[in-house]
Design an enzyme around this catalytic site. Structure first.
Site, PDB file in Angstrom:
ATOM      1  N   ASN A 104       3.681 -12.122   7.639  1.00 34.66           N
ATOM      2  CA  ASN A 104       4.763 -11.360   8.256  1.00 34.66           C
ATOM      3  C   ASN A 104       5.985 -12.207   8.568  1.00 34.66           C
ATOM      4  O   ASN A 104       6.863 -11.775   9.313  1.00 34.66           O
ATOM      5  CB  ASN A 104       4.267 -10.700   9.549  1.00 34.66           C
TER       6      ASN A 104
ATOM      7  N   ASP B 168       8.053  -8.163  10.048  1.00 35.70           N
ATOM      8  CA  ASP B 168       7.206  -6.971  10.109  1.00 35.70           C
ATOM      9  C   ASP B 168       6.951  -6.596  11.558  1.00 35.70           C
ATOM     10  O   ASP B 168       6.377  -7.374  12.309  1.00 35.70           O
ATOM     11  CB  ASP B 168       5.885  -7.241   9.386  1.00 35.70           C
TER      12      ASP B 168
ATOM     13  N   GLU C  52      17.633  -6.880   5.585  1.00 32.17           N
ATOM     14  CA  GLU C  52      18.206  -8.188   5.262  1.00 32.17           C
ATOM     15  C   GLU C  52      17.371  -8.832   4.156  1.00 32.17           C
ATOM     16  O   GLU C  52      16.144  -8.738   4.158  1.00 32.17           O
ATOM     17  CB  GLU C  52      18.190  -9.065   6.515  1.00 32.17           C
ATOM     18  N   TYR C  53      18.038  -9.486   3.232  1.00 33.59           N
ATOM     19  CA  TYR C  53      17.338 -10.165   2.141  1.00 33.59           C
ATOM     20  C   TYR C  53      17.074 -11.616   2.528  1.00 33.59           C
ATOM     21  O   TYR C  53      17.976 -12.339   2.940  1.00 33.59           O
ATOM     22  CB  TYR C  53      18.176 -10.090   0.864  1.00 33.59           C
ATOM     23  N   ALA C  54      15.819 -12.035   2.431  1.00 34.98           N
ATOM     24  CA  ALA C  54      15.418 -13.414   2.740  1.00 34.98           C
ATOM     25  C   ALA C  54      15.166 -14.151   1.428  1.00 34.98           C
ATOM     26  O   ALA C  54      14.095 -14.011   0.830  1.00 34.98           O
ATOM     27  CB  ALA C  54      14.170 -13.417   3.622  1.00 34.98           C
TER      28      ALA C  54
ATOM     29  N   LYS D  96       0.809  -1.213   0.000  1.00 32.32           N
ATOM     30  CA  LYS D  96       0.000   0.000   0.000  1.00 32.32           C
ATOM     31  C   LYS D  96       0.845   1.267   0.000  1.00 32.32           C
ATOM     32  O   LYS D  96       0.480   2.275  -0.605  1.00 32.32           O
ATOM     33  CB  LYS D  96      -0.921  -0.019   1.221  1.00 32.32           C
TER      34      LYS D  96
ATOM     35  N   LYS E 120      13.510  -1.329   0.850  1.00 33.97           N
ATOM     36  CA  LYS E 120      12.079  -1.052   0.941  1.00 33.97           C
ATOM     37  C   LYS E 120      11.857   0.448   0.739  1.00 33.97           C
ATOM     38  O   LYS E 120      12.435   1.268   1.454  1.00 33.97           O
ATOM     39  CB  LYS E 120      11.568  -1.495   2.309  1.00 33.97           C
TER      40      LYS E 120
ATOM     41  N   ASP F 146       1.201  -8.896  15.920  1.00 32.59           N
ATOM     42  CA  ASP F 146       0.669  -9.157  14.574  1.00 32.59           C
ATOM     43  C   ASP F 146       1.383 -10.338  13.918  1.00 32.59           C
ATOM     44  O   ASP F 146       1.789 -10.272  12.758  1.00 32.59           O
ATOM     45  CB  ASP F 146       0.800  -7.905  13.709  1.00 32.59           C
TER      46      ASP F 146
END
Length: 402
Positions: free
Chosen positions: A261, A274, A211-213, A143, A162, A256
């Site tokens: 997430n 998240d 960090e890249y997952a 969003k 991001k 959450d």
């Protein structure tokens, strides 16, 4: 954008990755740079982190990379965990790093103090900018912006960038939520929590260096497989319980927890990605309604006081969804879901094993004080019998990539 709004967003001070961020792992893989879209662009598909909706929609994940081999090897440094904010600065050049101060005799040393002051001033000037990164393919869309695969030019460090648009953050009134997310996630150090290395902003956008997952989102895996087996479920619950235990020790409540997430690292290990709804809870209990309805406990939907036990409830809902393929209180309308949660009305399909039923039933208690502790979850017989190390399911996870 008027000056008032600009200052509202600019409250995020520009920071940069610590020493174990973009400078450690050289990666030679090359990918073409792409232009970032405008705020209204429909490019990309999912955004990695912001909790921007209470609906069960696939809006927070990273796409899987086409290669089965991880493109980076991020080593977590848990010993760097701190209980409070600590400023971080951009890594110095090799020349600057090699210049060590000489030992000084006790007492004031004007030359040393002057050098230290100059070094601090130089450090403050070293701020990240978009030009420091090569931007690769989009990993997701949400969003408030997009997530891209990126590489820091100097170190060749692979990461996820991001990009959030300030106008959209302001319109939704979530600037404070972003600040809180950054404040919390940037100071957490755990192998099952996605690292936030740093952040910066320009006139129109906020950038989070993450960090890249490589193995993507748990939600995507769950959609593809419909449900998980006992071993995979118990392993994920173990990793998540360890991460939440660490968060609670830092007085952080997540609030959450859900498949959207959660991401998967290069070894198939689960990572909480998240922290948009998370809060510091130094002493007070919270009464704010937030998160996703399917995962909210009775005390939150009823507007009662709540504490870290809300994460235990979410853990029970997650365990159920992993094994069954849908949340236990899912219904056709929000009103019906609300009613089922308030009454704790759910049933188990016949194929759910007895041990898992026992754990889930203990976690989904209306009275928060009746729920087990995270330590008791980790010691539950069904968990200990089925959980396995993350490294042992690396091959299983990577073999299922498209």
């Amino acid at each position: 954008m008027d000056k008032c709004k600009e200052n509202c967003i600019s409250g995020l001070k520009t920071t940069v990755p610590p020493g174990d961020g973009p400078k450690r792992v050289p990666v030679t893989q090359h990918f073409p740079a792409q232009h970032l879209p405008s705020a209204n662009s429909g490019q990309a598909q999912r955004v990695l982190c912001p909790s921007n909706s209470s609906q069960r929609l696939p809006s927070h994940t990273q796409k899987l990379v086409s290669s089965h081999k991880p493109v980076q090897n991020l080593k977590q440094k848990q010993s760097q965990a701190t209980s409070g904010p600590r400023p971080v600065s951009r890594p110095l050049s090799n020349t600057q790093q090699s210049e060590q101060p000489q030992p000084a005799a006790p007492g004031n040393n004007p030359e040393k103090e002057a050098a230290s002051k100059q070094k601090n001033e130089e450090s403050k000037k070293r701020q990240w900018a978009l030009e420091d990164f090569e931007i690769g393919r989009p990993l997701g869309k949400g969003k408030f912006g997009n997530v891209y695969l990126a590489r820091e030019k100097q170190s060749k460090f692979i990461l996820a960038l991001k990009v959030l648009f300030k106008t959209q953050l302001e319109k939704a009134g979530v600037e404070h939520q972003l600040r809180r997310e950054v404040e919390i996630q940037s100071h957490l150090r755990h192998p099952n929590i996605l690292r936030l290395y740093g952040y910066f902003h320009d006139a129109t956008r906020v950038y989070l260096i993450l960090e890249y997952a490589p193995l993507g989102a748990v939600y995507r895996e769950l959609q593809k497989l419909s449900k998980f087996d006992e071993q995979r479920t118990a392993t994920y619950i173990t990793e998540l319980a360890n991460a939440l235990s660490y968060c609670h020790s830092k007085r952080v409540i997540h609030r959450d927890i859900k498949p959207e997430n959660l991401l998967l690292g290069s070894a198939g290990e689960l990572k909480i990605a998240d922290f948009g709804w998370s809060v510091h809870a130094p002493s007070s209990r919270r009464t704010t309604l937030c998160g996703t309805l399917d995962y909210l406990p009775p005390e939150m939907i009823e507007g009662r006081m709540h504490d870290e036990k809300v994460d235990l409830w979410s853990l029970g809902v997650l365990c159920y969804e992993f094994l069954v393929g849908k949340p236990p209180f899912e219904a056709n309308t929000y009103q019906e879901t609300y009613k089922r949660i308030s009454r704790v009305e759910f049933t188990f399909p016949d194929f759910v094993p007895e041990g898992a039923r026992d754990l889930i039933s203990r976690l989904l208690k209306h009275n928060p004080s009746h729920r087990p502790t995270l330590k008791e979850v980790l010691e539950h017989p069904w968990i200990t019998a089925n959980s396995k190390p993350a490294s042992s399911h690396k091959k299983e996870s990577t073999s299922k990539q498209p």
